[in-house]
Write a protein that holds these residues in place. Structure first.
Motif, short mmCIF file in Angstrom:
data_model
loop_
_atom_site.label_atom_id
_atom_site.label_comp_id
_atom_site.label_asym_id
_atom_site.label_seq_id
_atom_site.Cartn_x
_atom_site.Cartn_y
_atom_site.Cartn_z
N ARG A 44 0.87 -1.18 0.00
CA ARG A 44 0.00 0.00 0.00
C ARG A 44 0.90 1.23 0.00
NH1 ARG A 44 -3.78 2.26 4.58
NH2 ARG A 44 -4.87 3.80 3.33
N LEU A 45 0.97 1.89 -1.15
CA LEU A 45 1.87 3.03 -1.31
C LEU A 45 1.07 4.32 -1.35
CD1 LEU A 45 4.29 1.55 -3.99
CD2 LEU A 45 4.53 1.56 -1.50
N SER A 46 1.19 5.10 -0.32
CA SER A 46 0.49 6.38 -0.22
C SER A 46 1.08 7.38 -1.21
CB SER A 46 0.63 6.93 1.20
OG SER A 46 1.98 7.30 1.44
N ASP A 47 0.41 8.49 -1.36
CA ASP A 47 0.93 9.56 -2.22
C ASP A 47 2.30 10.03 -1.73
OD1 ASP A 47 -1.34 9.44 -3.79
OD2 ASP A 47 -2.30 11.18 -2.86
N ASN A 48 2.49 10.10 -0.40
CA ASN A 48 3.78 10.54 0.14
C ASN A 48 4.90 9.59 -0.26
OD1 ASN A 48 2.89 12.84 1.43
ND2 ASN A 48 2.58 11.84 3.38
N LEU A 49 4.64 8.29 -0.26
CA LEU A 49 5.67 7.32 -0.60
C LEU A 49 5.96 7.31 -2.09
CD1 LEU A 49 4.71 4.29 1.68
CD2 LEU A 49 6.26 6.21 2.15
N GLN A 50 5.00 7.74 -2.88
CA GLN A 50 5.19 7.78 -4.33
C GLN A 50 5.69 9.14 -4.82
OE1 GLN A 50 2.21 5.55 -6.71
NE2 GLN A 50 1.15 5.34 -4.75
N ALA A 51 5.72 10.13 -3.93
CA ALA A 51 6.23 11.45 -4.29
C ALA A 51 7.76 11.40 -4.34
CB ALA A 51 5.78 12.49 -3.26
N ASP A 52 8.34 12.29 -5.14
CA ASP A 52 9.79 12.34 -5.22
C ASP A 52 10.38 12.57 -3.84
OD1 ASP A 52 10.17 14.00 -8.45
OD2 ASP A 52 9.76 11.92 -7.93
N GLY A 53 11.43 11.81 -3.53
CA GLY A 53 12.08 11.91 -2.24
C GLY A 53 13.48 11.36 -2.30
N ALA A 54 14.22 11.54 -1.23
CA ALA A 54 15.59 11.06 -1.14
C ALA A 54 15.73 10.29 0.16
CB ALA A 54 16.56 12.22 -1.18
N ALA A 55 16.57 9.26 0.15
CA ALA A 55 16.76 8.45 1.35
C ALA A 55 18.18 7.90 1.41
CB ALA A 55 15.76 7.30 1.36
N ARG A 60 23.39 -2.24 9.60
CA ARG A 60 24.28 -2.57 10.70
C ARG A 60 24.22 -4.07 10.93
NH1 ARG A 60 26.14 1.81 12.83
NH2 ARG A 60 26.84 0.92 14.78
N TYR A 61 25.35 -4.65 11.30
CA TYR A 61 25.42 -6.06 11.66
C TYR A 61 26.20 -6.15 12.96
CZ TYR A 61 26.35 -11.05 11.46
OH TYR A 61 26.43 -12.39 11.76
N GLN A 62 25.59 -6.72 13.98
CA GLN A 62 26.19 -6.82 15.31
C GLN A 62 26.70 -5.46 15.77
OE1 GLN A 62 29.05 -10.01 14.99
NE2 GLN A 62 27.44 -11.58 15.09
N ASP A 63 25.85 -4.47 15.65
CA ASP A 63 26.12 -3.09 16.08
C ASP A 63 27.26 -2.39 15.34
OD1 ASP A 63 24.03 -3.03 17.93
OD2 ASP A 63 25.27 -4.01 19.45
N ALA A 64 27.70 -2.94 14.22
CA ALA A 64 28.75 -2.32 13.43
C ALA A 64 28.19 -1.92 12.06
CB ALA A 64 29.93 -3.28 13.24
N LEU A 65 28.67 -0.81 11.54
CA LEU A 65 28.27 -0.38 10.21
C LEU A 65 28.58 -1.47 9.20
CD1 LEU A 65 27.23 1.93 8.38
CD2 LEU A 65 29.61 2.63 8.13
N ARG A 66 27.63 -1.76 8.33
CA ARG A 66 27.82 -2.81 7.31
C ARG A 66 27.55 -2.29 5.91
NH1 ARG A 66 29.16 -5.57 4.11
NH2 ARG A 66 29.28 -7.83 4.03
N GLY A 67 26.98 -1.11 5.82
CA GLY A 67 26.71 -0.49 4.53
C GLY A 67 25.87 0.76 4.71
N CYS A 68 26.15 1.77 3.93
CA CYS A 68 25.38 3.00 4.00
C CYS A 68 25.52 3.75 2.68
CB CYS A 68 25.85 3.88 5.15
SG CYS A 68 24.88 5.39 5.34
N ILE A 69 24.40 3.89 2.00
CA ILE A 69 24.40 4.60 0.71
C ILE A 69 23.05 5.31 0.59
CG2 ILE A 69 24.34 4.32 -1.81
CD1 ILE A 69 26.45 2.25 -1.62
N GLY A 70 23.06 6.45 -0.10
CA GLY A 70 21.80 7.15 -0.30
C GLY A 70 21.90 8.29 -1.27
N HIS A 71 20.78 9.00 -1.37
CA HIS A 71 20.66 10.17 -2.23
C HIS A 71 20.39 11.39 -1.36
CE1 HIS A 71 18.99 7.01 -5.11
NE2 HIS A 71 20.13 7.39 -5.64
N THR A 72 20.93 12.51 -1.77
CA THR A 72 20.62 13.77 -1.08
C THR A 72 19.64 14.61 -1.90
OG1 THR A 72 22.54 14.84 -2.08
CG2 THR A 72 22.84 13.86 0.12
N ARG A 73 19.48 14.25 -3.15
CA ARG A 73 18.54 14.98 -4.01
C ARG A 73 17.34 14.11 -4.31
NH1 ARG A 73 22.01 16.90 -8.96
NH2 ARG A 73 22.04 14.66 -9.11
#
Length: 104
Positions: A44-55, A60-73
């Motif tokens: 169920r995808l609301s209008d907010n979830l379908q609107a343009d956004g960045a994330a 994390r695995y066992q409290d350690a960083l395991r990956g982090c990638i995203g968009h700022t725009r």
């Protein structure tokens, strides 16, 4: 939602936030298990979830960083940004090897 200076998460209600977490988790499990992108049919995808956004998606695995990638725009619908960056954090963060099934 269209302003790059706005915190998109502030506009999401608890149900929308839960849906994004569910999609991220299921995307991670499906990608690591199947090597393919999760199909969003049935969510169920609301209008907010379908609107343009960045994330950014942080894994994390066992409290350690395991990956982090995203968009700022705001390049695509928010739900697609979450799904794409879940896969990117799991498999394409240059600091780590691909996430394993055990780590999921």
């Amino acid at each position: 939602m269209k302003n790059n200076n706005v915190d998109t998460a502030a506009f999401l209600n608890p149900e929308e936030q839960a849906t994004l977490r569910e999609i991220a988790r299921e995307t991670l499990e499906y990608f690591v298990g199947q090597g393919e992108m999760l199909d969003l049919q049935g969510y169920r995808l609301s209008d907010n979830l379908q609107a343009d956004g960045a994330a950014f998606v942080t894994l994390r695995y066992q409290d350690a960083l395991r990956g982090c990638i995203g968009h700022t725009r705001f390049l695509q619908p928010l739900v697609h940004s979450v799904r794409e960056n879940t896969v990117n954090a799991a498999a394409r963060d240059p600091r780590f090897g691909p996430l394993t099934a055990q780590e999921v």
